[in-house]
Enzyme design. Structure first.
Site, PDB file in Angstrom:
ATOM      1  N   TYR A 102      -8.154 -11.859  15.901  1.00 30.80           N
ATOM      2  CA  TYR A 102      -7.887 -10.944  14.700  1.00 30.80           C
ATOM      3  C   TYR A 102      -7.677  -9.625  15.266  1.00 30.80           C
ATOM      4  O   TYR A 102      -6.923  -9.490  16.380  1.00 30.80           O
ATOM      5  CB  TYR A 102      -8.919 -10.993  13.862  1.00 30.80           C
ATOM      6  CG  TYR A 102      -8.374 -10.740  12.481  1.00 30.80           C
ATOM      7  CD1 TYR A 102      -7.379 -11.349  11.704  1.00 30.80           C
ATOM      8  CD2 TYR A 102      -9.082  -9.718  11.841  1.00 30.80           C
ATOM      9  CE1 TYR A 102      -7.121 -10.589  10.523  1.00 30.80           C
ATOM     10  CE2 TYR A 102      -8.704  -8.992  10.690  1.00 30.80           C
ATOM     11  CZ  TYR A 102      -7.666  -9.593   9.986  1.00 30.80           C
ATOM     12  OH  TYR A 102      -7.092  -9.160   8.869  1.00 30.80           O
ATOM     13  N   GLU A 244      -3.533 -10.013   0.648  1.00 28.04           N
ATOM     14  CA  GLU A 244      -3.964  -9.357   1.781  1.00 28.04           C
ATOM     15  C   GLU A 244      -2.791  -8.414   2.561  1.00 28.04           C
ATOM     16  O   GLU A 244      -1.824  -8.915   2.555  1.00 28.04           O
ATOM     17  CB  GLU A 244      -4.097 -10.552   2.822  1.00 28.04           C
ATOM     18  CG  GLU A 244      -4.609 -10.193   4.305  1.00 28.04           C
ATOM     19  CD  GLU A 244      -6.079  -9.446   4.131  1.00 28.04           C
ATOM     20  OE1 GLU A 244      -6.805 -10.025   3.544  1.00 28.04           O
ATOM     21  OE2 GLU A 244      -6.210  -8.650   5.081  1.00 28.04           O
ATOM     22  N   ASP A 245      -3.112  -7.309   2.750  1.00 29.97           N
ATOM     23  CA  ASP A 245      -1.972  -6.424   3.612  1.00 29.97           C
ATOM     24  C   ASP A 245      -1.046  -6.124   2.481  1.00 29.97           C
ATOM     25  O   ASP A 245       0.144  -6.254   3.157  1.00 29.97           O
ATOM     26  CB  ASP A 245      -1.949  -6.714   4.744  1.00 29.97           C
ATOM     27  CG  ASP A 245      -3.067  -6.362   5.789  1.00 29.97           C
ATOM     28  OD1 ASP A 245      -4.216  -5.903   5.071  1.00 29.97           O
ATOM     29  OD2 ASP A 245      -3.076  -6.627   6.922  1.00 29.97           O
ATOM     30  N   ASP A 268      -8.470  -6.080   0.945  1.00 27.95           N
ATOM     31  CA  ASP A 268      -8.743  -4.792   1.637  1.00 27.95           C
ATOM     32  C   ASP A 268      -9.245  -3.924   0.734  1.00 27.95           C
ATOM     33  O   ASP A 268     -10.040  -2.897   1.092  1.00 27.95           O
ATOM     34  CB  ASP A 268      -7.245  -4.451   1.635  1.00 27.95           C
ATOM     35  CG  ASP A 268      -6.098  -5.316   2.644  1.00 27.95           C
ATOM     36  OD1 ASP A 268      -6.517  -5.499   3.456  1.00 27.95           O
ATOM     37  OD2 ASP A 268      -5.405  -5.898   1.928  1.00 27.95           O
ATOM     38  N   ASN A 407      -7.858   0.110  11.279  1.00 32.04           N
ATOM     39  CA  ASN A 407      -7.516  -0.574  12.257  1.00 32.04           C
ATOM     40  C   ASN A 407      -6.017  -0.532  12.612  1.00 32.04           C
ATOM     41  O   ASN A 407      -5.267   0.129  11.690  1.00 32.04           O
ATOM     42  CB  ASN A 407      -7.672  -2.105  11.582  1.00 32.04           C
ATOM     43  CG  ASN A 407      -9.105  -2.682  11.809  1.00 32.04           C
ATOM     44  OD1 ASN A 407      -9.905  -2.257  12.543  1.00 32.04           O
ATOM     45  ND2 ASN A 407      -9.374  -3.399  10.524  1.00 32.04           N
TER      46      ASN A 407
HETATM   47  P1  NAI Z   1      -3.423   2.375   2.455  1.00 31.24           P
HETATM   48  O1  NAI Z   1      -1.945   2.909   2.860  1.00 31.24           O
HETATM   49  O2  NAI Z   1      -3.773   1.940   0.919  1.00 31.24           O
HETATM   50  O3  NAI Z   1      -4.115   4.092   2.303  1.00 31.24           O
HETATM   51  C1  NAI Z   1      -4.173   4.869   3.568  1.00 31.24           C
HETATM   52  C2  NAI Z   1      -4.550   5.958   3.038  1.00 31.24           C
HETATM   53  O4  NAI Z   1      -4.550   7.243   4.049  1.00 31.24           O
HETATM   54  C3  NAI Z   1      -3.859   6.652   1.959  1.00 31.24           C
HETATM   55  O5  NAI Z   1      -4.656   7.447   0.886  1.00 31.24           O
HETATM   56  C4  NAI Z   1      -3.167   8.066   2.677  1.00 31.24           C
HETATM   57  O6  NAI Z   1      -2.804   8.979   1.766  1.00 31.24           O
HETATM   58  C5  NAI Z   1      -4.212   8.399   3.503  1.00 31.24           C
HETATM   59  N1  NAI Z   1      -3.554   8.945   4.870  1.00 31.24           N
HETATM   60  C6  NAI Z   1      -2.517   8.640   5.270  1.00 31.24           C
HETATM   61  N2  NAI Z   1      -2.409   9.854   6.132  1.00 31.24           N
HETATM   62  C7  NAI Z   1      -3.082  10.863   6.034  1.00 31.24           C
HETATM   63  C8  NAI Z   1      -3.529  11.899   6.761  1.00 31.24           C
HETATM   64  N3  NAI Z   1      -2.809  12.485   7.759  1.00 31.24           N
HETATM   65  N4  NAI Z   1      -4.584  12.702   6.242  1.00 31.24           N
HETATM   66  C9  NAI Z   1      -5.489  12.054   5.174  1.00 31.24           C
HETATM   67  N5  NAI Z   1      -5.110  10.801   4.844  1.00 31.24           N
HETATM   68  C10 NAI Z   1      -4.037  10.158   5.097  1.00 31.24           C
HETATM   69  O7  NAI Z   1      -4.201   1.578   3.267  1.00 31.24           O
HETATM   70  P2  NAI Z   1      -5.690   0.958   3.438  1.00 31.24           P
HETATM   71  O8  NAI Z   1      -5.578  -0.477   2.939  1.00 31.24           O
HETATM   72  O9  NAI Z   1      -6.639   1.782   2.447  1.00 31.24           O
HETATM   73  O10 NAI Z   1      -5.912   0.966   4.847  1.00 31.24           O
HETATM   74  C11 NAI Z   1      -6.254   2.008   5.533  1.00 31.24           C
HETATM   75  C12 NAI Z   1      -6.834   1.976   6.770  1.00 31.24           C
HETATM   76  O11 NAI Z   1      -8.121   1.136   6.740  1.00 31.24           O
HETATM   77  C13 NAI Z   1      -5.869   0.783   7.893  1.00 31.24           C
HETATM   78  O12 NAI Z   1      -6.062   1.342   9.073  1.00 31.24           O
HETATM   79  C14 NAI Z   1      -6.735  -0.675   7.673  1.00 31.24           C
HETATM   80  O13 NAI Z   1      -6.419  -1.275   9.065  1.00 31.24           O
HETATM   81  C15 NAI Z   1      -8.048   0.007   7.463  1.00 31.24           C
HETATM   82  N6  NAI Z   1      -8.795  -1.091   6.751  1.00 31.24           N
HETATM   83  C16 NAI Z   1      -9.856  -1.547   7.656  1.00 31.24           C
HETATM   84  C17 NAI Z   1     -10.676  -2.516   7.062  1.00 31.24           C
HETATM   85  C18 NAI Z   1     -11.858  -3.191   8.142  1.00 31.24           C
HETATM   86  O14 NAI Z   1     -12.577  -4.208   7.675  1.00 31.24           O
HETATM   87  N7  NAI Z   1     -12.683  -2.339   8.698  1.00 31.24           N
HETATM   88  C19 NAI Z   1     -10.302  -3.239   5.946  1.00 31.24           C
HETATM   89  C20 NAI Z   1      -9.225  -2.490   5.298  1.00 31.24           C
HETATM   90  C21 NAI Z   1      -8.526  -1.743   5.839  1.00 31.24           C
END
Ligand code: NAI
Length: 550
Positions: A102, A244-245, A268, A407
């Site tokens: 993963y 997912e994703d 997510d 991630n």
């Molecule tokens: P998403 O695409 O829905 O949201 C990303 C957010 O970040 C958006 O609101 C966007 O405006 C913001 N963003 C982008 N560039 C930015 C910047 N320069 N300054 C401020 N904000 C900015 O993606 P999602 O699903 O919310 O995932 C985000 C991250 O969280 C990914 O890297 C994902 O891998 C990680 N994640 C981690 C999980 C875990 O279990 N630790 C589970 C789900 C997601």
């Protein structure tokens, strides 16, 4: 199933066909009697190995690989040959293997999917199949599917649009369902919905394996997903469907559209929320504060961020806060700065967290205005929790809570080492992808992995065991409380706010029982409540051991 299960020899394929069935194959572990009865004589070298010896051989090869991607290929090739052996290896070495099967390594695999491809796994349902999706699902050879993970590849980890290469994620997640929660691998199905990609690199790559077109959007997209979900209901009526994703413009809408109609959730949004809330509950054991006293500032207002915010709000309301108070305690910074009421054109999912506050252009400015007790990075922007951010948090808080959840590792808002060093060892830290232990002023810090793999396998196990009709937020809240309750004082001493991964099957069983309990209380279970829900859930767990064929 138990280790002593036997399987009727009459029902098995014979000879080569048996060796090529990964769910039944035992390789060199077939006994002499089995070899004779199943037409295997001469097809295998003569010495009969025990499962433990086969594990040793796999690990020997594994340790000789030079890169994580080679280790990944080694493991998925094994999965394609012999699933029992694959899961035995993974379960016995879960801490070592999880970052390979993963995040972060699976991200690399998705990016090179067309170049690494060896054998297909799961179902690829493409836009070209519209109108015939049910027939495509009926091509799957195993009828009793209980867990499906589906992606359209648009937002893979923090790596953006991976098109058909996103298939690595459903495959990896379902491996974790089996390894971490004992879901029988013959009852799992990874699905890729290929509606095209915006990724120009892939569209130009001759080895890319998906449709060479831009993504289908709008009503045609929704109709295609609806055809898929309806077909799942008919073909696999007992399946839990995990989204997912997906890109966030689709994820929230699809969740709202389907959550009351089929047994589904979005990991997510909901799984991440539960693992983060659990981390927060545990951090509060260290700070001695209550959840209601927390002010949480998020960097990133997408699926993960808003999902976490919603679950924290409902947990604060459970503690007696009003909805308005609870929401005011959660603030978001996105790519345009602090999410506030005066901003125009905010996406629907952000509106409930748009507070009546002055605008702040970036994270540091928001930090100083909000003075949070906890910061949560879900932005995909690496190094955005810089030295100044961590130092500011440490000035404001005795024990600053810092969760860098993006991630894969390359996207993490800061490293564990940075969080501990810049906070002088005061930070309570968790990250989405794992970091090695770090040493500071003679002390060792072992950070926790705030990854939803602590949550979704157990939730799925509970749902499958009690045959729940729907998956609800109350189930995720119960999962979060259960996960937090399983953190030991010895974990906290190391700075780790999640249980050791080596206990993951025990953790998943307890989460499964808590989820089933909610289903029983809320009238959502398809079976009567047993005297001992934990025993019911444990009885559902598949163990990676060979069955005797007789
Ligand atoms: P998403 O695409 O829905 O949201 C990303 C957010 O970040 C958006 O609101 C966007 O405006 C913001 N963003 C982008 N560039 C930015 C910047 N320069 N300054 C401020 N904000 C900015 O993606 P999602 O699903 O919310 O995932 C985000 C991250 O969280 C990914 O890297 C994902 O891998 C990680 N994640 C981690 C999980 C875990 O279990 N630790 C589970 C789900 C997601």
């Amino acid at each position: 199933m138990t280790d002593t299960d036997t399987k009727n020899i009459e029902a098995l394929p014979r000879g080569e066909a048996l060796l090529h069935d990964p769910l039944l194959n035992k390789g060199t572990a077939f006994t002499l009697a089995e070899r004779r009865a199943l037409g295997l004589e001469g097809l295998l070298p003569p010495h009969i190995h025990r499962l433990e010896e086969q594990v040793a051989r796999v690990m020997d090869n594994y340790r000789n690989k030079q890169t994580d991607l080679e280790r990944y290929i080694h493991l998925v090739s094994l999965q394609d040959r012999n699933e029992t052996l694959f899961y035995r290896v993974v379960v016995d070495h879960i801490e070592e293997m999880m970052p390979i099967i993963y995040t972060p390594t699976v991200g690399q695999a998705c990016q090179q999917w067309g170049h690494l491809f060896r054998r297909p796994r799961g179902l690829y349902v493409s836009w070209e199949d519209r109108g015939r999706v049910e027939a495509v699902l009926r091509n799957w050879r195993l009828p009793d599917v209980r867990v499906i993970v589906v992606t359209d590849g648009e937002r893979i980890l923090g790596l953006g649009d991976q098109g058909v290469g996103g298939m690595g994620i459903p495959v990896g997640k379902l491996s974790l369902y089996t390894a971490c929660a004992g879901i029988d691998p013959s009852r799992t199905l990874p699905v890729m919905l290929d509606v095209g990609t915006e990724n120009e690199g892939y569209l130009r790559d001759p080895l890319y394996m998906g449709l060479r077109q831009k993504r289908i959007r709008g009503a045609p997209y929704d109709a295609f997903v609806a055809e898929f979900v309806e077909a799942v209901k008919r073909v696999f009526p007992r399946a839990l469907l995990q989204f997912e994703d997906f890109g966030n413009q689709n994820a929230f809408r699809l969740l709202e559209q389907w959550r009351e109609r089929v047994c589904t959730f979005n990991d997510d949004i909901q799984g991440t929320a539960a693992v983060t809330l659990a981390g927060l509950y545990t951090a509060l054991r260290l700070t001695g504060k209550s959840l209601r006293e927390q002010r949480v500032l998020f960097l990133g207002a997408g699926e993960a961020g808003i999902g976490i915010g919603d679950l924290i709000v409902s947990a604060m309301v459970d503690e007696g806060a009003t909805l308005e108070e609870a929401r005011r305690n959660c603030c978001f910074v996105d790519s345009h700065g602090l999410v506030v009421k005066s901003r125009t054109g905010l996406a629907e999912h952000k509106l409930r967290f748009a507070h009546d506050l002055p605008p702040a252009p970036g994270f540091q400015a928001a930090l100083e205005a909000i003075r949070p007790t906890a910061i949560v990075g879900v932005s995909t922007v690496p190094r955005s929790f810089d030295q100044r951010v961590i130092e500011t948090m440490s000035r404001m808080n005795e024990r600053p809570i810092v969760f860098a959840l993006s991630n894969p590792t390359s996207k993490s808002e800061c490293t564990a080492e940075e969080a501990y060093r810049w906070s002088g060892g005061k930070a309570i830290f968790a990250s989405g992808s794992p970091f090695p232990p770090c040493h500071l002023d003679g002390k060792t810090f072992v950070s926790g992995q705030g990854n939803n793999s602590y949550i979704f396998p157990g939730v799925g196990l509970g749902v499958v065991a009690c045959q729940a009709r729907l998956v609800t937020d109350r189930m995720f809240a119960a999962a979060a409380r259960t996960l937090a309750s399983l953190v030991l004082p010895s974990d906290l001493e190391l700075g780790r706010i999640y249980p050791s991964l080596t206990r993951i099957r025990e953790v998943s069983a307890h989460i499964g029982a808590a989820v089933a309990e909610v289903a029983f209380q809320d009238g959502l279970a398809g079976v009567p409540r047993p005297a001992d829900p934990l025993a019911m859930v444990q009885a559902e767990m598949w163990h990676p051991a060979y069955r005797t064929y007789a």
